[in-house]
Motif scaffolding. Structure first.
Motif, mmCIF file in Angstrom:
data_model
loop_
_atom_site.group_PDB
_atom_site.id
_atom_site.type_symbol
_atom_site.label_atom_id
_atom_site.label_comp_id
_atom_site.label_asym_id
_atom_site.label_seq_id
_atom_site.Cartn_x
_atom_site.Cartn_y
_atom_site.Cartn_z
ATOM 1 N N ASN A 79 2.507 -8.526 -7.318
ATOM 2 C CA ASN A 79 2.216 -7.108 -7.136
ATOM 3 C C ASN A 79 2.869 -6.221 -8.190
ATOM 4 O O ASN A 79 2.732 -5.000 -8.157
ATOM 5 N N ARG A 134 -3.286 3.789 -2.718
ATOM 6 C CA ARG A 134 -3.297 2.691 -3.686
ATOM 7 C C ARG A 134 -2.997 1.417 -2.914
ATOM 8 O O ARG A 134 -2.012 1.339 -2.171
ATOM 9 N N TYR A 146 -2.765 -3.022 -2.791
ATOM 10 C CA TYR A 146 -2.722 -4.326 -3.455
ATOM 11 C C TYR A 146 -3.970 -5.093 -3.014
ATOM 12 O O TYR A 146 -4.297 -5.118 -1.827
ATOM 13 N N TRP A 174 -3.820 -3.752 -8.340
ATOM 14 C CA TRP A 174 -3.866 -2.613 -7.436
ATOM 15 C C TRP A 174 -5.133 -1.799 -7.726
ATOM 16 O O TRP A 174 -5.656 -1.815 -8.838
ATOM 17 N N TYR A 221 3.921 2.358 -9.833
ATOM 18 C CA TYR A 221 2.515 2.732 -9.732
ATOM 19 C C TYR A 221 2.221 3.817 -10.768
ATOM 20 O O TYR A 221 3.111 4.569 -11.176
ATOM 21 N N GLU A 242 0.850 -1.192 0.000
ATOM 22 C CA GLU A 242 0.000 0.000 0.000
ATOM 23 C C GLU A 242 0.886 1.243 0.000
ATOM 24 O O GLU A 242 1.981 1.226 0.567
#
Length: 393
Positions: A171, A158, A160, A177, A148, A43
């Protein structure tokens, strides 16, 4: 130029302070032993509400069964193409408990906010609001790295997808995401720092099949997934060292279903960083009382003549006399796990005695034995993939 707070004064006998960044790899042995996936980025909040300065943060998860310490690792951030990297060295102990989380923030004051575990100060600068790259490495070993992309929403982290097992390979996929969902009450930052993430909103998958559903090959109809629970699946046979074909094509694992389930969304993992998320628009269905084969290759002409393969995995199975483990999980829930320490016998699988065929009794290594020489498949290796095992004597 990397911004790395190395406390140059303490390294004066080794290097000049102005060279701390470029010579980092030459003087940094403290993180030896780290492997990709030992911690995972799950995150980040690059664009908090209001000013970004002092309020940005990112979250790390330890997916392992033992605590780790970030001391000696390098945390870095850059543009999406990797340019203009800035980095922070963990000089102090920052423990991460097994299955636990830590939150790292750019806090500029002495007092840490409740959600932040450790501050990296101003060394990373501001994270890009239209996209960027963040990661952790030990020397040349990248423990985890995430790119990202925008557009990012102010005050929305944001995350996962919380339905998935945190994994340093999975990831990397941007589709896994999403924006953190709105909380039950309005107001405040939409985020879950220091805790398991919520699920991302379901969207249509390839082939127009909605997430949470699959296309049944038996009926030709789309239906809801039948998700396994702990004990529904049992690992019953392992071929770690095929002889008829190369390991990279011929390794396989057999699972047995005690009730009818779909393997869509199930993760197969080994004792290290190897993980494979099983997924398809079609149902990976396994009837109660039947076996399914997961293999390195689904092509029978390459995998030694296996029966139809239900799913594939890309990681290798170790052959040596050392600790081994295989586990099946769904999201954060462990479904089954087996472990052993013996070396593999070339061309011979290890199979579970049918009398121990449940997710508890298969925990004991003595419940497994080598497949008898009279039971061969395909090109001649010993094993019973997709079929009933032989009793161990």
């Amino acid at each position: 130029m990397r911004a790395v707070p190395l406390r140059c004064a303490s390294l004066a006998l080794v290097l000049m302070c102005g060279a701390c960044g470029p010579l980092f790899d030459d003087v940094e042995p403290a993180c030896d032993g780290w492997r990709p996936g030992d911690v995972v980025l799950t995150e980040l909040l690059p664009d908090p509400e209001g000013t970004d300065t002092g309020q940005e943060w990112l979250e790390l998860h330890n997916p392992g069964r033992s605590a780790v310490d970030l001391r000696g690792l390098l945390l870095y951030a850059a543009r999406p193409d990797g340019s203009q990297e800035r980095a922070y060295l963990f000089e102090e102990s920052v423990p991460v408990e097994a299955r636990g989380y830590v939150v790292l923030g750019d806090v500029r004051s002495d007092a840490l906010p409740a959600q932040v575990t450790h501050s990296y100060g101003d060394t990373l600068g501001s994270l890009g609001n239209s996209g960027g790259l963040v990661g952790l490495r030990c020397g040349s070993v990248v423990v985890d790295e995430v790119r990202y992309t925008g557009p990012l929403r102010s005050g929305v982290a944001r995350i996962y997808d919380g339905r998935l097992v945190p994994d340093a390979v999975d990831n990397d996929e941007a589709s896994r995401w999403c924006d953190a969902p709105a909380p039950a009450s309005d107001g405040g930052t939409r985020a879950s720092p220091g805790a398991a993430n919520p699920a991302c909103a379901e969207a249509a998958t390839d082939g127009g099949v909605p997430a949470g559903s699959c296309l049944s090959s038996r009926t030709g109809m789309v239906r809801s997934l039948s998700r396994p629970r702990p004990g529904d699946l049992v690992i019953t046979e392992v071929m770690a060292d095929p002889k008829a074909v190369a390991d990279t094509q011929g390794e396989w694992v057999e699972v047995y279903a005690l009730r009818e389930v779909d393997l869509n969304g199930v993760t197969l993992a080994n004792e290290g960083s190897g993980r494979a998320l099983l997924g398809d628009s079609r149902c990976l269905e396994l009837k109660a009382g039947t076996h399914g084969v997961l293999a390195r290759s689904a092509e029978a002409t390459l995998n030694g003549g296996l029966p139809p393969v239900l799913g594939t995995f890309a990681f290798g199975l170790s052959n040596g006399p050392e600790p081994h483990a295989l586990r099946l999980s769904l999201e954060e829930t462990l479904l089954d796990e087996v472990s052993w320490t013996s070396a593999a016998t070339p061309g011979v699988s290890r199979q579970l005695d049918p009398a121990r065929r449940d997710a508890t009794r298969n925990d004991a290594p003595e419940g497994f034995c080598l497949t008898p020489k009279d039971f061969r498949f395909g090109l001649g290796d010993q094993g019973t993939p997709g079929a009933e095992n032989r009793p161990c004597t």
